[in-house]
Design a protein around this motif. Structure first.
Motif, mmCIF file in Angstrom:
data_model
loop_
_atom_site.group_PDB
_atom_site.id
_atom_site.type_symbol
_atom_site.label_atom_id
_atom_site.label_comp_id
_atom_site.label_asym_id
_atom_site.label_seq_id
_atom_site.Cartn_x
_atom_site.Cartn_y
_atom_site.Cartn_z
ATOM 1 N N VAL A 293 13.659 0.985 -13.338
ATOM 2 C CA VAL A 293 12.424 -0.052 -13.274
ATOM 3 C C VAL A 293 13.298 -1.407 -12.888
ATOM 4 O O VAL A 293 13.775 -2.105 -13.459
ATOM 5 N N ALA B 189 11.251 3.181 -9.690
ATOM 6 C CA ALA B 189 9.682 3.027 -9.731
ATOM 7 C C ALA B 189 9.348 1.985 -8.446
ATOM 8 O O ALA B 189 10.096 0.970 -8.301
ATOM 9 N N LEU C 282 3.377 0.629 -12.805
ATOM 10 C CA LEU C 282 4.481 1.476 -13.418
ATOM 11 C C LEU C 282 3.679 2.588 -13.994
ATOM 12 O O LEU C 282 4.377 3.839 -13.785
#
Length: 261
Positions: free
Chosen positions: A15, A46, A61
């Motif tokens: 992420v 992501a 997300l």
């Protein structure tokens, strides 16, 4: 360790934080995703906005995590989040009913208590901030952001001394920092480091202090070297430093595998 032991039980999702994102040939985590895949891990990056707020990015997300769970037939995922990505992930787990979908959250250089640089930027007159934000939002829409909001992001990243929760229920949480020892060690983060040291008396990666990165089980610096906030995601790091950074991610994922995550 055998090759079989290298595969984690759950898929790994990287992420990214503010500014960086996957866009055509530019990768938010450089070659890190590819290196982890070559080592046998199931890894994804992501797809969240580069300048989205914590709330909107957390929603993006959540959709991405659920898509990967369905694609892989996995009950949960492991999240490795850099910078603001850690705040997005925490919000998703805490407020979007995703604790059961996340086995572990590892945050890297995440400003859990804010960044002095964001606080410094917000001292500028409102009209200057509005002008800069207009162009940032425009460019990031061109780069694929759905809901860019530069000023709100800056407010969310400013210093806030109040304590954050030490961990999240049902999720294994750990955190790491990096330390940029001298401004000359990284051209990109050298100037922010000077401001960071002036505004906050603590070791810093150029943007975030060591104290601010602590969350869950704090594990110290990712690499025992002078590494900046941006270098830890393979952005403009020198060759020798890159190898140590790649080694950190490989070891991190192996540890998750050993824990059965």
């Amino acid at each position: 360790m055998t090759e079989e032991c290298l595969t984690s039980r759950y898929p790994i999702i990287l992420v990214h934080g503010v500014l960086l994102k996957d866009f055509k040939f530019f990768k938010a985590f450089g070659r890190i995703e590819k290196i982890l895949k070559n080592a046998g891990f199931k890894v994804y990056t992501a797809k969240t906005d580069g300048f989205g707020t914590v709330e909107t990015n957390a929603g993006q997300l959540r959709a991405f995590v659920n898509d990967i769970r369905q694609r892989e037939g996995a009950e949960k995922v492991n999240l490795i989040a850099h910078s603001k990505g850690g705040l997005d992930a925490r919000y998703m787990i805490e407020h979007l009913d995703m604790a059961d979908a996340v086995a572990s959250l590892t945050t890297l250089c995440t400003p859990h208590r804010g960044s002095p640089i964001a606080s410094f930027i917000l001292r500028y007159p409102s009209w200057i901030l509005q002008c800069i934000a207009f162009w940032i939002n425009l460019w990031y829409r061109i780069f694929g952001d759905r809901y860019p909001n530069a000023i709100s992001v800056c407010h969310q990243l400013q210093l806030h001394p109040q304590a954050t929760p030490d961990t999240l229920p049902q999720v294994y949480c750990q955190s790491f920092s990096t330390t940029l020892q001298k401004s000359k060690d990284d051209f990109v983060m050298g100037i922010p480091l000077l401001f960071s040291h002036h505004l906050e008396r603590d070791a810093s990666d150029g943007l975030v202090s060591r104290q601010s990165t602590k969350f869950g089980e704090y594990r110290g610096d990712c690499v025992d070297d002078s590494v900046s906030h941006s270098e830890i995601v393979d952005f403009m790091a020198k060759r020798k430093k890159k190898e140590r950074i790649y080694g950190f991610y490989l070891q991190l994922c192996r540890e998750l595998a050993e824990k059965g995550l």
